[in-house]
Design a protein around this motif. Structure first.
Motif, PDB file in Angstrom:
ATOM      1  N   GLY A 286      19.286 -13.634 -17.619  1.00  0.00           N
ATOM      2  CA  GLY A 286      18.346 -14.682 -18.006  1.00  0.00           C
ATOM      3  C   GLY A 286      16.918 -14.246 -17.698  1.00  0.00           C
ATOM      4  N   ARG A 287      16.778 -13.602 -16.559  1.00  0.00           N
ATOM      5  CA  ARG A 287      15.459 -13.118 -16.140  1.00  0.00           C
ATOM      6  C   ARG A 287      14.940 -12.047 -17.123  1.00  0.00           C
ATOM      7  NH1 ARG A 287      12.436 -13.781 -12.182  1.00  0.00           N
ATOM      8  NH2 ARG A 287      10.931 -12.166 -11.730  1.00  0.00           N
ATOM      9  N   VAL A 288      15.834 -11.146 -17.527  1.00  0.00           N
ATOM     10  CA  VAL A 288      15.439 -10.100 -18.493  1.00  0.00           C
ATOM     11  C   VAL A 288      14.967 -10.769 -19.788  1.00  0.00           C
ATOM     12  CG1 VAL A 288      16.305  -8.221 -19.958  1.00  0.00           C
ATOM     13  CG2 VAL A 288      16.928  -8.305 -17.543  1.00  0.00           C
TER      14      VAL A 288
ATOM     15  N   GLY B 138      17.688  -0.082  -4.902  1.00  0.00           N
ATOM     16  CA  GLY B 138      19.146  -0.076  -4.763  1.00  0.00           C
ATOM     17  C   GLY B 138      19.863  -0.132  -6.102  1.00  0.00           C
ATOM     18  N   LEU B 139      19.213   0.357  -7.129  1.00  0.00           N
ATOM     19  CA  LEU B 139      19.847   0.320  -8.454  1.00  0.00           C
ATOM     20  C   LEU B 139      20.708   1.568  -8.656  1.00  0.00           C
ATOM     21  CD1 LEU B 139      16.785  -1.003 -10.436  1.00  0.00           C
ATOM     22  CD2 LEU B 139      19.029  -2.109 -10.357  1.00  0.00           C
ATOM     23  N   PRO B 140      21.912   1.390  -9.138  1.00  0.00           N
ATOM     24  CA  PRO B 140      22.823   2.532  -9.288  1.00  0.00           C
ATOM     25  C   PRO B 140      22.579   3.273 -10.603  1.00  0.00           C
ATOM     26  CG  PRO B 140      23.959   0.524  -9.853  1.00  0.00           C
ATOM     27  CD  PRO B 140      22.560   0.116  -9.505  1.00  0.00           C
ATOM     28  N   TRP B 141      21.391   3.766 -10.794  1.00  0.00           N
ATOM     29  CA  TRP B 141      21.028   4.478 -12.015  1.00  0.00           C
ATOM     30  C   TRP B 141      20.882   5.967 -11.689  1.00  0.00           C
ATOM     31  CZ3 TRP B 141      16.400   0.931 -13.956  1.00  0.00           C
ATOM     32  CH2 TRP B 141      16.897  -0.366 -14.181  1.00  0.00           C
ATOM     33  N   SER B 142      20.688   6.766 -12.719  1.00  0.00           N
ATOM     34  CA  SER B 142      20.591   8.208 -12.487  1.00  0.00           C
ATOM     35  C   SER B 142      19.542   8.827 -13.420  1.00  0.00           C
ATOM     36  CB  SER B 142      21.957   8.859 -12.731  1.00  0.00           C
ATOM     37  OG  SER B 142      22.442   8.481 -14.004  1.00  0.00           O
ATOM     38  N   ILE B 143      19.126  10.012 -13.054  1.00  0.00           N
ATOM     39  CA  ILE B 143      18.060  10.700 -13.795  1.00  0.00           C
ATOM     40  C   ILE B 143      18.588  12.034 -14.313  1.00  0.00           C
ATOM     41  CG2 ILE B 143      15.737  11.717 -13.594  1.00  0.00           C
ATOM     42  CD1 ILE B 143      15.764   8.722 -12.996  1.00  0.00           C
ATOM     43  N   ALA B 144      18.296  12.330 -15.580  1.00  0.00           N
ATOM     44  CA  ALA B 144      18.493  13.697 -16.088  1.00  0.00           C
ATOM     45  C   ALA B 144      17.084  14.274 -16.283  1.00  0.00           C
ATOM     46  CB  ALA B 144      19.238  13.698 -17.410  1.00  0.00           C
ATOM     47  N   HIS B 145      16.898  15.492 -15.872  1.00  0.00           N
ATOM     48  CA  HIS B 145      15.546  16.058 -15.876  1.00  0.00           C
ATOM     49  C   HIS B 145      15.580  17.553 -16.172  1.00  0.00           C
ATOM     50  CE1 HIS B 145      12.895  18.493 -13.142  1.00  0.00           C
ATOM     51  NE2 HIS B 145      12.021  18.012 -13.989  1.00  0.00           N
ATOM     52  N   CYS B 146      14.560  18.005 -16.851  1.00  0.00           N
ATOM     53  CA  CYS B 146      14.404  19.430 -17.114  1.00  0.00           C
ATOM     54  C   CYS B 146      12.931  19.674 -17.436  1.00  0.00           C
ATOM     55  CB  CYS B 146      15.264  19.801 -18.310  1.00  0.00           C
ATOM     56  SG  CYS B 146      15.804  21.469 -18.291  1.00  0.00           S
ATOM     57  N   GLY B 147      12.233  20.443 -16.633  1.00  0.00           N
ATOM     58  CA  GLY B 147      10.825  20.737 -16.908  1.00  0.00           C
ATOM     59  C   GLY B 147      10.003  19.464 -17.049  1.00  0.00           C
ATOM     60  N   ALA B 148       9.304  19.333 -18.161  1.00  0.00           N
ATOM     61  CA  ALA B 148       8.373  18.212 -18.363  1.00  0.00           C
ATOM     62  C   ALA B 148       9.077  16.892 -18.675  1.00  0.00           C
ATOM     63  CB  ALA B 148       7.445  18.553 -19.529  1.00  0.00           C
ATOM     64  N   HIS B 149      10.363  16.955 -18.966  1.00  0.00           N
ATOM     65  CA  HIS B 149      11.061  15.806 -19.556  1.00  0.00           C
ATOM     66  C   HIS B 149      12.083  15.172 -18.613  1.00  0.00           C
ATOM     67  CE1 HIS B 149      12.686  13.284 -22.622  1.00  0.00           C
ATOM     68  NE2 HIS B 149      13.844  13.902 -22.675  1.00  0.00           N
ATOM     69  N   SER B 150      12.134  13.831 -18.654  1.00  0.00           N
ATOM     70  CA  SER B 150      13.103  13.082 -17.846  1.00  0.00           C
ATOM     71  C   SER B 150      13.722  11.964 -18.665  1.00  0.00           C
ATOM     72  CB  SER B 150      12.410  12.402 -16.657  1.00  0.00           C
ATOM     73  OG  SER B 150      12.125  13.323 -15.663  1.00  0.00           O
TER      74      SER B 150
ATOM     75  N   LEU C 168      10.279  -2.604 -12.179  1.00  0.00           N
ATOM     76  CA  LEU C 168      11.581  -2.795 -11.527  1.00  0.00           C
ATOM     77  C   LEU C 168      11.529  -3.966 -10.559  1.00  0.00           C
ATOM     78  CD1 LEU C 168      13.058   0.759 -10.838  1.00  0.00           C
ATOM     79  CD2 LEU C 168      13.152  -0.656 -12.894  1.00  0.00           C
ATOM     80  N   ALA C 169      10.395  -4.100  -9.858  1.00  0.00           N
ATOM     81  CA  ALA C 169      10.265  -5.206  -8.893  1.00  0.00           C
ATOM     82  C   ALA C 169      10.288  -6.549  -9.621  1.00  0.00           C
ATOM     83  CB  ALA C 169       8.958  -5.053  -8.109  1.00  0.00           C
ATOM     84  N   ALA C 170       9.710  -6.599 -10.813  1.00  0.00           N
ATOM     85  CA  ALA C 170       9.699  -7.854 -11.563  1.00  0.00           C
ATOM     86  C   ALA C 170      11.093  -8.189 -12.102  1.00  0.00           C
ATOM     87  CB  ALA C 170       8.706  -7.762 -12.734  1.00  0.00           C
ATOM     88  N   VAL C 171      11.846  -7.143 -12.448  1.00  0.00           N
ATOM     89  CA  VAL C 171      13.172  -7.345 -13.077  1.00  0.00           C
ATOM     90  C   VAL C 171      14.245  -7.614 -12.041  1.00  0.00           C
ATOM     91  CG1 VAL C 171      14.975  -6.213 -14.453  1.00  0.00           C
ATOM     92  CG2 VAL C 171      12.591  -5.809 -14.991  1.00  0.00           C
ATOM     93  N   HIS C 172      14.186  -6.895 -10.937  1.00  0.00           N
ATOM     94  CA  HIS C 172      15.298  -6.876  -9.974  1.00  0.00           C
ATOM     95  C   HIS C 172      14.823  -7.422  -8.645  1.00  0.00           C
ATOM     96  CE1 HIS C 172      18.322  -4.681  -7.376  1.00  0.00           C
ATOM     97  NE2 HIS C 172      19.071  -5.284  -8.279  1.00  0.00           N
ATOM     98  N   ARG C 173      15.184  -8.662  -8.379  1.00  0.00           N
ATOM     99  CA  ARG C 173      14.686  -9.286  -7.132  1.00  0.00           C
ATOM    100  C   ARG C 173      15.775  -9.425  -6.110  1.00  0.00           C
ATOM    101  NH1 ARG C 173       9.559 -12.734  -8.739  1.00  0.00           N
ATOM    102  NH2 ARG C 173       8.493 -10.781  -9.093  1.00  0.00           N
TER     103      ARG C 173
END
Ligand SMILES: Cc1ncc(COP(=O)(O)O)c(C=O)c1O
Length: 468
Positions: free
Chosen positions: A22-24, A384-396, A463-468
């Motif tokens: 609902g918040r989103v 504390g969000l269970p997300w992940s990052i893929a990264h290579c050089g300039a790009h994420s 993130l602070a606005a979305v996830h309280r």
């Protein structure tokens, strides 16, 4: 994280369950309304443009890219561009990688202005062609090069050469691919079946295309087994369905399997060229038969190019015995276009590659890209969000899942379109131009460390606005 070629795989748990839907929805509606309200001049231009252009934009797909209406751009300089309402954006989308040189990079501005002064279009080779082809050969390790106006056209020609070389027709691509709007690749997998990706395509195209999941070597082997595949066209890492990196050994096996099936291999570095000086082909020591490039290689001035082996280049000399069609001898593979390899594009490409996309520039973008990836990871961990990052050089890319996807199907399942749309419009309202959902943020040659700090600060606020 190492600077180049590193895969960040944070193994946390869950996905977006802890986010209040609902918040989103409320935040998204509010941010979208604010976006429109604060851009009256863009809205007014859109209304006027609807009288003369379908959907009010010069290409209809421009209206598909965002949830909100497009802004009308007035100018760009370095890492920033401004719209006609006077808003300035720090650009982390960089025009789907095509503005990786930064906006209006001085060496390219000068080369293009000088080339225009001296004439830009002759249907003859111009001075820049030789040093440009020599530079590409030395940098990317393919001996022979040809020039088009876009990566789509480069891939189109590669497909035709591959068909002629192998006497086969089928093109194999990986699920989640995008190689441009060429018919052979405009198919998608739906419930295990091939379907046209768009309307207006000829029927029967599915006979000429095969799609397998990225990182699935068994499926690849099965798809090559009939011996009818002319070409595998692949990005080194998928960049159009999130950022999906190859698993260890994938590229070695891809090369071996294609070679033993008599299939040619094209590596499309149109996007991934931003990750390293010689692309991922250089970093990972790939050995393709063709290499295609486009978008940022001429700082966004239209230029596509493909490199190939000596043997394949020999086919462009024309066959010994031309076929006769309607009384005329057909002696050449179907390549070309009046404006292909025009003097202006070649001048822009030569200046961009040798004066902007330098080894120093790649060292800097890798440092800033690493800071960006680490900052994204820290921001999601802080909440504390269970997300992940893929990264290579300039790009994420940030996945809304505990681990980065290993193929496009996983990437689609992990995505949350409303949440991604919210992040992008929230950031746009605060002066950061975030990428489209499929891509993820990228630093350009023009970005400074303080620009990355600014991005990360707004991302954290979001993130602070979305996830309280
Ligand atoms: C990997 C890849 N190849 C080719 C293309 C086509 O580029 P263009 O639209 O400039 O022809 C794209 C465009 O996004 C791409 O991502």
């Amino acid at each position: 994280m190492s600077k180049v070629g590193d895969v960040r795989r944070s193994a946390l748990v869950a996905g977006t369950e802890s986010i209040d839907r609902g918040r989103v929805e409320r935040l998204l509606a509010g941010e979208n309304a604010r976006f429109v309200e604060e851009r009256p001049a863009s809205v007014q231009r859109l209304e006027r443009a609807r009288r003369t252009m379908p959907r009010g934009v010069p290409m209809a797909w421009m209206d598909d890219l965002y949830e909100h209406p497009p802004v009308w751009v007035s100018r760009g300089e370095g890492a920033r561009f401004s719209d006609c309402d006077g808003h300035e954006y720090l650009d982390f989308y960089i025009a789907d990688m095509s503005a990786f040189c930064g906006h209006a990079p001085q060496p390219v501005v000068e080369a293009v202005a000088e080339r225009m002064r001296l004439g830009n279009q002759f249907l003859l080779p111009s001075e820049d062609a030789i040093p440009l082809a020599e530079h590409l050969a030395q940098r990317y390790g393919m001996p022979k090069w040809q020039f088009t106006l876009s990566a789509t056209q480069a891939n189109t020609e590669v497909v035709r050469i591959a068909r002629q070389a192998t006497g086969r027709e089928v093109v194999l691509v990986f699920d989640g691919k995008y190689h441009g709007h060429l018919d052979a690749t405009l198919m998608v997998l739906a419930d295990g079946h091939l379907r046209p990706e768009y309307l207006g395509l000829a029927t029967g195209l599915e006979q000429g295309t095969r799609i397998v999941p990225f990182n699935d070597l068994d499926a690849l082997e099965r798809a090559l087994a009939p011996g009818d595949v002319a070409l595998v066209l692949a990005e080194p890492a998928l960049t159009n369905a999130g950022f999906v990196l190859p698993e260890r050994g994938f590229h070695e096996s891809l090369r071996e399997l294609t070679a033993s099936a008599g299939t040619l291999l094209a590596i499309d570095e149109t996007h991934t060229l931003v990750t390293a000086y010689a692309g991922l082909t250089g970093v990972w020591g790939l050995r393709p038969d063709f290499l295609t490039l486009g978008k940022s290689i001429a700082a966004g001035v239209p230029l596509g190019t493909y490199g190939m082996s000596e043997e394949l280049a020999g086919l462009l000399a024309g066959p010994d015995e031309p076929a006769v069609v309607a009384g005329a001898a057909i002696g050449e593979i179907a390549t070309g276009g009046t404006l292909f390899a025009n003097a202006l594009s070649l001048a822009a490409g030569h200046a961009a590659l040798t004066k902007v996309l330098t080894e120093d520039a790649f060292e800097r973008t890798a440092e800033h890209g690493l800071k960006l990836a680490q900052g994204l990871e820290a921001a999601i961990e802080r909440r504390g969000l269970p997300w992940s990052i893929a990264h290579c050089g300039a790009h994420s890319y940030y996945f809304f899942s505990p681990k980065p996807a290993r193929d496009a199907a996983q990437s689609r399942v992990a995505d949350d379109p409303d949440l991604r749309a919210l992040i992008r419009v929230f950031m746009a309202n605060r002066g950061i131009w975030e990428s489209g959902w499929w891509l993820g943020p990228t630093v350009s040659v023009a970005h400074k460390e303080s620009d990355v700090d600014r991005y990360l600060s707004v991302f954290a606020d979001c993130l602070a606005a979305v996830h309280r």
